[in-house]
Design a protein around this motif. Sequence first.
Motif: not given
Length: 234
Positions: A119-120, A133-134, A136-138, A140-144
Motif C-alpha cells: 500500500r506504500g 504516522d505512515s 496509521r495512514r495505510v 486507514e486506507g491511504d497510499a503512503v
Amino acid sequence: MSAQGEDGTTASGAGTEQGPVRVFLVDDHALFRTGVKAELQDAANEVQVVGEAGSVAEAVAGIAHYRPDVVLLDVHMPDGGGAEVLRRVRPNQPDVVFLALSVSDAAEDVIAVIRAGARGYVTKTISGRELADSIRRVREGDAVFSPRLAGFVLDAFADRPGAAPIRDPELDLLTPRERDVLRLLARGYAYKEIASELFISVKTVETHVSSVLRKTQLSNRYELSRWASDRRLV
C-alpha cells in the motif's frame, strides 16, 4: 520458527480503531528490527509491534499466526524479499496491509513491491514519528510514499504520454507470447479457447502455461491470475 511475538500473546484478530495498530516487522537485519521497535516505542499508544521475522518463510508463518493490521516489509532479503512475502500472504490474508520499508529508492524496487500489493513505500531515512504516522495512514486506507518515490508510481500506472517506462524484472522474464497466453488465462479462458484466439495448438498453450508457472514460481491458475492482475495484464 524465529518469528517472535512482542506482546506475549498468541494470534488474534485485527486491531480496532480504539486500540493501537498491530504491526508485524519483516527485515533480515536483527539490529535494524531492534531500532525500528525502539523508534516506535514513543508512539506505543498508536502502534504496537506484535511480532517480527528475518526471512520470507518466517514472515509468512508469523503473519498467519499473529494476524497483524500492517506489515512493515523489507524489499530485499536473501530468500526472496518483500514481493515474495506479498505473493504468499495476500491470497489467504487479503485484509493485511503492507508498507514497504527499505534502504532502496530505486524505481524498479518501488514498482515491483507496489505491483505485488503493498500500500506504500517509505525509505529507512524516515523518522520514528513519520513511520508511525505512515503505518496509521495505510491502515486507514491511504497510499503512503516517501516524497520522491510517488512519481515512480504515477509514471508506472498513469498510462500518460511521456511517462517513463518502469521495468518489472519478473514480467520481463516472459516472452510476448507467454504474456498473451497469461492475459487470456487470467480472463478465464479455457486452454482450447486460448488456442483458438491465438491460432496455436492446445499443446502449445500448455507448454506456455508451464513455462510461465516455472518462471514466476507459482503453482496454479488462481495464483497466475492474481499475479497477472497485480501487473495490470488483465
